[in-house]
Write an enzyme that holds these catalytic residues in place. Structure first.
Site, mmCIF file in Angstrom:
data_model
loop_
_atom_site.group_PDB
_atom_site.id
_atom_site.type_symbol
_atom_site.label_atom_id
_atom_site.label_comp_id
_atom_site.label_asym_id
_atom_site.label_seq_id
_atom_site.Cartn_x
_atom_site.Cartn_y
_atom_site.Cartn_z
ATOM 1 N N SER A 132 -1.637 -50.737 23.452
ATOM 2 C CA SER A 132 -0.771 -50.066 24.399
ATOM 3 C C SER A 132 -1.295 -49.023 24.980
ATOM 4 O O SER A 132 -2.398 -48.271 24.295
ATOM 5 C CB SER A 132 0.542 -49.546 23.545
ATOM 6 O OG SER A 132 1.161 -48.516 24.129
ATOM 7 N N TYR A 157 4.809 -46.615 15.149
ATOM 8 C CA TYR A 157 4.487 -47.728 15.951
ATOM 9 C C TYR A 157 3.360 -47.314 16.802
ATOM 10 O O TYR A 157 2.344 -48.124 16.834
ATOM 11 C CB TYR A 157 5.530 -47.837 17.166
ATOM 12 C CG TYR A 157 5.102 -48.495 18.171
ATOM 13 C CD1 TYR A 157 5.086 -49.982 18.344
ATOM 14 C CD2 TYR A 157 4.624 -48.087 19.720
ATOM 15 C CE1 TYR A 157 4.593 -50.655 19.403
ATOM 16 C CE2 TYR A 157 4.194 -48.627 20.426
ATOM 17 C CZ TYR A 157 4.239 -49.928 20.462
ATOM 18 O OH TYR A 157 3.637 -50.738 21.403
ATOM 19 N N LYS A 159 -0.703 -49.364 16.723
ATOM 20 C CA LYS A 159 -1.582 -49.857 17.715
ATOM 21 C C LYS A 159 -3.006 -49.149 17.671
ATOM 22 O O LYS A 159 -4.076 -50.007 17.850
ATOM 23 C CB LYS A 159 -1.018 -49.371 19.255
ATOM 24 C CG LYS A 159 0.237 -50.191 19.342
ATOM 25 C CD LYS A 159 0.030 -51.817 19.527
ATOM 26 C CE LYS A 159 1.258 -52.618 19.461
ATOM 27 N NZ LYS A 159 1.115 -53.995 19.285
ATOM 28 N N PHE A 161 0.333 -51.183 30.083
ATOM 29 C CA PHE A 161 1.120 -49.716 30.391
ATOM 30 C C PHE A 161 2.411 -50.243 30.441
ATOM 31 O O PHE A 161 2.966 -50.767 29.474
ATOM 32 C CB PHE A 161 0.654 -49.389 31.959
ATOM 33 C CG PHE A 161 -0.681 -48.837 31.555
ATOM 34 C CD1 PHE A 161 -1.619 -49.042 31.081
ATOM 35 C CD2 PHE A 161 -0.641 -47.110 31.844
ATOM 36 C CE1 PHE A 161 -2.831 -48.435 30.966
ATOM 37 C CE2 PHE A 161 -1.927 -46.467 31.482
ATOM 38 C CZ PHE A 161 -2.961 -46.967 30.915
ATOM 39 N N GLY A 178 8.892 -36.842 22.477
ATOM 40 C CA GLY A 178 7.779 -37.776 22.376
ATOM 41 C C GLY A 178 7.302 -38.295 23.802
ATOM 42 O O GLY A 178 6.401 -39.108 23.779
HETATM 43 N N1 UFG Z 1 13.857 -43.066 30.551
HETATM 44 C C1 UFG Z 1 14.906 -42.451 30.983
HETATM 45 N N2 UFG Z 1 16.129 -42.881 30.621
HETATM 46 C C2 UFG Z 1 16.248 -44.110 29.775
HETATM 47 C C3 UFG Z 1 14.899 -44.593 29.395
HETATM 48 C C4 UFG Z 1 13.806 -44.161 29.812
HETATM 49 O O1 UFG Z 1 14.747 -41.491 31.800
HETATM 50 O O2 UFG Z 1 17.427 -44.372 29.237
HETATM 51 C C5 UFG Z 1 12.525 -42.597 31.116
HETATM 52 C C6 UFG Z 1 11.439 -42.120 29.958
HETATM 53 O O3 UFG Z 1 11.830 -40.730 29.591
HETATM 54 C C7 UFG Z 1 10.070 -42.192 30.590
HETATM 55 C C8 UFG Z 1 10.491 -43.569 31.321
HETATM 56 O O4 UFG Z 1 11.769 -43.700 31.452
HETATM 57 O O5 UFG Z 1 10.046 -41.336 31.604
HETATM 58 C C9 UFG Z 1 9.818 -44.780 30.889
HETATM 59 O O6 UFG Z 1 10.550 -44.956 29.637
HETATM 60 P P1 UFG Z 1 10.364 -46.376 28.902
HETATM 61 O O7 UFG Z 1 11.123 -46.020 27.352
HETATM 62 O O8 UFG Z 1 10.750 -47.348 29.459
HETATM 63 O O9 UFG Z 1 8.794 -46.505 28.316
HETATM 64 P P2 UFG Z 1 7.500 -45.515 27.511
HETATM 65 O O10 UFG Z 1 6.916 -44.994 28.638
HETATM 66 O O11 UFG Z 1 8.433 -44.390 26.909
HETATM 67 O O12 UFG Z 1 7.023 -46.549 26.628
HETATM 68 C C10 UFG Z 1 5.792 -46.809 26.532
HETATM 69 C C11 UFG Z 1 5.491 -48.290 26.196
HETATM 70 C C12 UFG Z 1 5.702 -47.968 24.632
HETATM 71 C C13 UFG Z 1 4.852 -46.963 24.009
HETATM 72 C C14 UFG Z 1 5.455 -45.588 24.456
HETATM 73 C C15 UFG Z 1 4.663 -44.581 23.942
HETATM 74 O O13 UFG Z 1 6.076 -48.911 26.885
HETATM 75 O O14 UFG Z 1 5.087 -49.300 24.069
HETATM 76 O O15 UFG Z 1 5.137 -45.844 25.912
HETATM 77 O O16 UFG Z 1 4.869 -43.313 24.327
HETATM 78 F F1 UFG Z 1 5.103 -47.004 22.517
#
Ligand code: UFG
Length: 340
Positions: free
Chosen positions: A125, A150, A154, A179, A296
């Site tokens: 990831s 988690y 990785k 990504f 986070g």
């Molecule tokens: N977001 C919102 N509202 C929501 C959900 C997400 O605004 O209800 C935003 C988050 O803050 C972020 C973006 O949408 O800015 C993407 O969020 P996701 O949860 O879809 O994905 P992430 O980027 O947090 O997740 C990724 C990978 C994971 C990894 C993580 C680590 O998909 O595998 O980054 O930070 F663990």
């Protein structure tokens, strides 16, 4: 090739099974169905118009793959998806995450040694980059401390594989650093099954649009980005699935023991831009409001995908609108099935 796919009933696993079959490979699916549904591999078979064995097996049990390999026969490669993946849950249940994600990876390697299986593709990831100093981020960027158990699984998984490759002649490994995977099979027959309230953006968007959630909370609008919301690199799951097929084909022909590839589009997109893409692709207006930052979250990250493009000849074929339209179709499939 004959490819064993662990976690094959999951979101990325199921799309990869389909891509492998479509590109002429033989597959078997291994899943413990702890976070996946039995109908998903069946749908893959319908879509592919061919059948394959499905083993209900927990790969985090030592020795679990013995029965699978003995029954299925020669294996040319393994794609190892089986893992727990909810960041927040991993903070609450770290031991479960370390046990599940690391023992399963050890078991995969044990079976590879025992049965002389040469090729492995591992789901890593972009989380291993933490907050990158330079964007777009390429594979040479320094890895950072993980933000969650988690994320550590990785990082540790990558390290375990680097060490194993160093010691074991014959083992070839490809680490794919994903990504943000989104979208669904274009016909809306398979897609992501979010357990409970979705953590990830796109399932939350589609569940809000269909009326299961009242509104989307956009986590933070005061980041140092053009519109104040976080930036990510969203990749269509079918493009990601194709990257796995390309990685396996490359592994089988290459003498490189360890390769690492980013799998992203190279384009950063903010949360507000993602919402606009959804509205454009579907014609559905999405209710949302700004909420405090989520702990986070990295402010911005997107991939430099030059290496995978030049080495594997892979490139993404789907746009953000395609991904949103497909995710929406899948959400509608689920709604129809709930009613039926
Ligand atoms: N977001 C919102 N509202 C929501 C959900 C997400 O605004 O209800 C935003 C988050 O803050 C972020 C973006 O949408 O800015 C993407 O969020 P996701 O949860 O879809 O994905 P992430 O980027 O947090 O997740 C990724 C990978 C994971 C990894 C993580 C680590 O998909 O595998 O980054 O930070 F663990």
């Amino acid at each position: 090739m004959r490819i064993l796919v662990t976690g094959g009933a999951g979101f990325i696993g199921s799309h990869t099974l389909l891509a492998l079959i479509e590109q002429g490979h033989e597959v078997a699916c291994v899943d413990n169905f702890s976070n996946a549904e039995r109908f998903i591999p069946q749908r893959v078979m319908e879509l592919a118009q061919s059948s394959f064995p499905v083993f209900e097996t927990d790969v985090s049990t030592w020795g679990a793959l013995d029965a699978v390999v003995k029954q299925w026969g020669k294996v040319d490669g393994i794609i190892h998806f089986a893992a727990l993946k909810a960041v927040g849950e991993s903070v609450a249940q770290p031991l479960q995450y370390y046990h599940n994600n690391l023992v399963s990876l050890l078991e995969v390697q044990r079976a590879m040694q025992e049965y002389q299986i040469p090729n492995l593709v591992f789901s890593s990831s972009c989380t291993v980059y933490g907050t990158p100093k330079q964007l777009p981020v390429n594979e040479l960027a320094p890895l950072q401390e993980a933000e969650s158990p988690y994320g550590w699984t990785k990082r540790m998984g990558e390290q375990m594989l680097k060490d194993a490759v160093g010691a074991n002649n014959g083992l070839k490994v490809c680490l794919l650093r994903y990504f943000n995977p989104i979208g669904a099979q274009p016909g809306g027959r398979i897609g992501e099954l979010a357990k409970g309230v979705p953590n990830n953006l796109v399932p939350f968007i589609t569940q809000t649009a269909i009326g299961l959630r009242q509104e989307l909370k956009v986590f933070g609008n005061d980041y140092d980005t053009p519109d104040g919301t976080c930036i990510r690199d969203y990749i269509h799951v079918c493009d990601l699935a194709d990257a796995h097929v390309a990685a396996l084909e490359y592994l089988s022909q290459s003498s490189e023991p360890l390769s690492v590839f980013n799998v992203g589009t190279g384009k950063g997109m903010s949360v507000l831009e993602a919402i606009s893409a959804f509205e454009r692709a579907t014609g559905v207006k999405l209710p949302y409001r700004f909420a405090p930052r989520r702990s986070g979250d990295v402010e911005k990250i997107w991939a430099d995908p030059a290496k995978i493009m030049s080495t594997l000849g892979w490139k993404p074929k789907h746009s953000m609108e395609d991904a949103m339209r497909d995710a929406w179709r899948w959400e509608q499939t689920l709604a129809t099935e709930r009613k039926g």
